[in-house]
Structures are given as structure tokens and as C-alpha cells.
Enzyme design. Structure first.
Site, PDB file in Angstrom:
ATOM      1  N   GLN A  32      37.758  23.072  45.157  1.00 19.62           N
ATOM      2  CA  GLN A  32      36.497  23.661  44.731  1.00 19.62           C
ATOM      3  C   GLN A  32      36.668  24.455  43.444  1.00 19.62           C
ATOM      4  O   GLN A  32      37.775  24.768  43.037  1.00 19.62           O
ATOM      5  CB  GLN A  32      35.987  24.650  45.806  1.00 19.62           C
ATOM      6  N   ASP A  87      37.851  33.914  53.158  1.00 14.92           N
ATOM      7  CA  ASP A  87      37.601  35.228  52.551  1.00 14.92           C
ATOM      8  C   ASP A  87      38.101  36.363  53.435  1.00 14.92           C
ATOM      9  O   ASP A  87      38.145  37.518  53.020  1.00 14.92           O
ATOM     10  CB  ASP A  87      36.107  35.402  52.255  1.00 14.92           C
ATOM     11  N   GLY A 119      40.781  21.583  58.852  1.00  8.35           N
ATOM     12  CA  GLY A 119      40.366  22.090  60.165  1.00  8.35           C
ATOM     13  C   GLY A 119      40.091  20.983  61.157  1.00  8.35           C
ATOM     14  O   GLY A 119      40.452  21.083  62.340  1.00  8.35           O
ATOM     15  N   ASP A 136      33.876  28.938  60.530  1.00 10.90           N
ATOM     16  CA  ASP A 136      33.282  29.739  59.448  1.00 10.90           C
ATOM     17  C   ASP A 136      33.346  28.889  58.184  1.00 10.90           C
ATOM     18  O   ASP A 136      34.123  29.164  57.282  1.00 10.90           O
ATOM     19  CB  ASP A 136      34.089  31.038  59.317  1.00 10.90           C
ATOM     20  N   THR A 138      31.968  26.280  54.892  1.00 14.10           N
ATOM     21  CA  THR A 138      30.998  26.190  53.805  1.00 14.10           C
ATOM     22  C   THR A 138      29.846  25.288  54.268  1.00 14.10           C
ATOM     23  O   THR A 138      29.805  24.852  55.417  1.00 14.10           O
ATOM     24  CB  THR A 138      31.672  25.591  52.548  1.00 14.10           C
ATOM     25  N   ASP A 139      28.925  25.009  53.364  1.00 10.53           N
ATOM     26  CA  ASP A 139      27.782  24.161  53.714  1.00 10.53           C
ATOM     27  C   ASP A 139      28.258  22.728  53.999  1.00 10.53           C
ATOM     28  O   ASP A 139      29.356  22.333  53.588  1.00 10.53           O
ATOM     29  CB  ASP A 139      26.778  24.147  52.543  1.00 10.53           C
ATOM     30  N   PRO A 143      34.131  19.196  51.235  1.00  8.04           N
ATOM     31  CA  PRO A 143      35.201  19.218  52.227  1.00  8.04           C
ATOM     32  C   PRO A 143      34.744  19.572  53.641  1.00  8.04           C
ATOM     33  O   PRO A 143      35.441  19.279  54.599  1.00  8.04           O
ATOM     34  CB  PRO A 143      36.172  20.288  51.696  1.00  8.04           C
TER      35      PRO A 143
HETATM   36  N1  SPD Z   1      25.075  28.683  51.829  1.00  8.68           N
HETATM   37  C1  SPD Z   1      26.309  29.337  52.101  1.00  8.68           C
HETATM   38  C2  SPD Z   1      26.750  29.197  53.506  1.00  8.68           C
HETATM   39  C3  SPD Z   1      28.154  29.648  53.627  1.00  8.68           C
HETATM   40  C4  SPD Z   1      28.536  29.881  55.023  1.00  8.68           C
HETATM   41  N2  SPD Z   1      29.904  30.308  55.139  1.00  8.68           N
HETATM   42  C5  SPD Z   1      30.297  31.390  54.361  1.00  8.68           C
HETATM   43  C6  SPD Z   1      31.678  31.811  54.654  1.00  8.68           C
HETATM   44  C7  SPD Z   1      31.812  33.272  54.721  1.00  8.68           C
HETATM   45  N3  SPD Z   1      32.994  33.662  55.393  1.00  8.68           N
END
Ligand code: SPD
Length: 263
Positions: A32, A87, A119, A136, A138-139, A143
Site C-alpha cells: 500500500q 496501527d 491473515g 481489524d 482495511t476496506d 489485500p
Molecule cells: N474506511 C476505513 C475503514 C478502515 C477500517 N479499519 C481501520 C483499522 C484501524 N485499526
């Protein structure tokens, strides 16, 4: 970026703009484009591929709700897996629980975290190992796509112990209704207990966010609060936990509408 505004195009017709103080870091990782910027409204903000992942000012809504809800649903969470969460916000909350003996984090991007695996692959190769799994991610683009699939949930089921449960972030009920319906149907076909709950996350599209839970034994609506550990939080409380499962009619409709219906 300095002195200007960062805009995330959250839907094709809607953007969230934040005034920047400065860009602190920017790099292309193997997976990314990663940036850390300082915003006037929410302080430091992590962006992946120009999508807001988290900000210092509003991260607690998300990270407390993705962790404390499952960790209070299970009466003795000892071994917990976090998929994504590079994070560190979810892990920070998890280690507040004295019962935790081991928290494993699997993050695809080696520059961000300490265990560098996919994962989906990790749960595919794991059996009967965890009592709580937290996705947890990403959208559901790039990936993370594989983390929003029935096959992944079947592997999560397999990776959990007999009384295990999992939670995944499942996007916006305002803008991702079809996705939420599909994921809930998938989870329902695998886990005996399936729940959806909500929180507010001011910087995410629509400001309202969903989490989906699949559980083999424990129901998040039947927590024994007298035995729940006391942990310091800014948003989460037992009442918030219970209330998060009270779905407004428009969200209830997402779950109940005939599968082919447009909502
Ligand atoms: N549109 C953003 C959604 C992100 C969800 N995960 C964020 C990770 C924070 N630990």
C-alpha cells in the site's frame, strides 16, 4: 500536503476533508501507499492508499468497540488473534485484560507490524487455537478482499476453540448495506450465534460503522457483568455494549429484507 486539505472520496459523491498541519511520513510499502499526516481537527492520521485508517482524535470509538465487545462476551479470553490492526490500537485495548495470556497479531505489511503473514492463510493453517479472533481489516478492496468471504469465516471457525467467537469490522450500514447483508448471511450459515452491532466513527464514511460477530457459544447479549473485569475506556461501557446491538429500523431491514431486494 502542508497547509492544505486532505480529502478522502468516501463515496463517488461524498468526500471528507481535513485541514493538514503537515505530512509526517510517506512511503510506498509492498502492499500500500502509507502516509501519516497531522490534521488540525483530529491530530495525527494514518492513511493507506489515501483512505483514512485511524486518527488520534477518534480512534477510540473503533478500537474500543472492536475489542471490548468480544473480550467481555467471552468470560475468559486467554488467547486472542488480531488480523490486521497494524496501527496497534486493538492490541493496546486487548492487553488491558488481565486474563490475556497471548495476543497474536497477523498483519500483511512487514513495515507496520511484527508477524508478517497473510491473515487468511494464517487461519487456513490454524485449528482450535484461539478463543477470540478480531478482524481489524482495511476496506474490502486490495489485500483485504479475502477477509470478507464465507471461505475465510469457515477457516476462522476452524481456528477457534469450541467456545470461541470472532468480530470483524464490516463497514458502513449507510453505504455498504448489501455487503453487510451478505457477510451476515455467510456468518449465520457457519456460526450458531450471529450478531451485528454499531458504533460511531466520525472519520469513516457516514460516521456510523458496523461490526459483525460470529460465536460458537457465548452470546454478547448475555454477558455476566458482575464478573466482567474493570478496564479503563473512553467510550465503551457495559451499557454501550448492550446498546450497540439495538439496531435502528433501517439496519434491521438490511438483515431482514429478502436477499434479492435492493436496499
Ligand atoms: N474506511 C476505513 C475503514 C478502515 C477500517 N479499519 C481501520 C483499522 C484501524 N485499526
Amino acid at each position: 500536503m502542508e497547509g492544505t486539505w486532505f480529502s478522502e472520496l468516501q463515496t463517488p459523491s461524498m468526500a471528507l476533508s481535513l485541514k493538514l498541519k503537515q505530512t509526517l511520513h510517506h512511503e510506498k510499502t509492498p502492499y500500500q501507499e502509507l502516509a501519516v499526516v497531522d490534521t488540525e481537527a483530529y491530530g495525527r492520521m494514518l492513511l493507506l492508499d489515501n483512505i483514512i485508517m485511524t486518527t488520534v482524535g477518534d480512534e477510540f470509538f473503533y478500537h474500543e468497540m472492536i475489542t471490548h465487545v468480544p473480550l467481555n462476551t467471552h468470560p475468559n479470553p486467554r488467547k486472542v488473534l488480531v488480523i490486521g490492526g497494524g496501527d496497534g490500537g486493538a492490541i493496546r485495548e486487548i492487553v488491558k485484560y488481565p486474563s490475556i495470556e497471548k495476543a497474536v497479531m497477523v498483519e500483511i505489511d512487514a513495515r507496520v507490524e511484527s508477524r508478517f503473514e497473510d491473515g487468511s492463510e494464517h487461519v487456513r493453517q490454524t485449528e482450535n487455537a484461539y478463543v477470540v479472533i478480531i478482524v481489524d481489516s482495511t476496506d474490502p478492496i486490495g489485500p483485504a478482499v479475502g477477509l470478507f468471504s464465507a471461505e475465510f469465516y469457515r477457516n476462522v471457525y476452524k481456528a477457534l476453540k469450541a467456545d470461541g467467537l470472532f468480530v470483524a469490522q464490516t463497514e458502513s450500514p449507510l453505504f455498504n448495506a448489501k455487503l453487510i447483508r451478505r457477510l451476515q448471511d455467510d456468518i449465520k450459515s457457519i456460526f450458531p450465534i450471529t450478531r451485528l452491532y454499531l458504533t460511531t466513527v466520525p472519520t469513516y464514511p457516514g460516521g456510523l460503522w458496523s461490526f459483525s460477530m460470529g460465536s460458537k457459544k457465548y452470546d454478547p447479549l448475555e454477558v455476566n457483568w458482575r464478573e466482567a473485569p474493570q478496564v479503563k475506556t473512553r467510550y465503551y461501557t457495559p451499557a454501550i455494549h448492550q446498546g450497540a446491538f439495538a439496531l435502528p429500523p433501517f439496519v434491521q431491514e438490511i438483515l431482514e429484507a429478502p436477499p434479492e431486494e435492493e436496499y
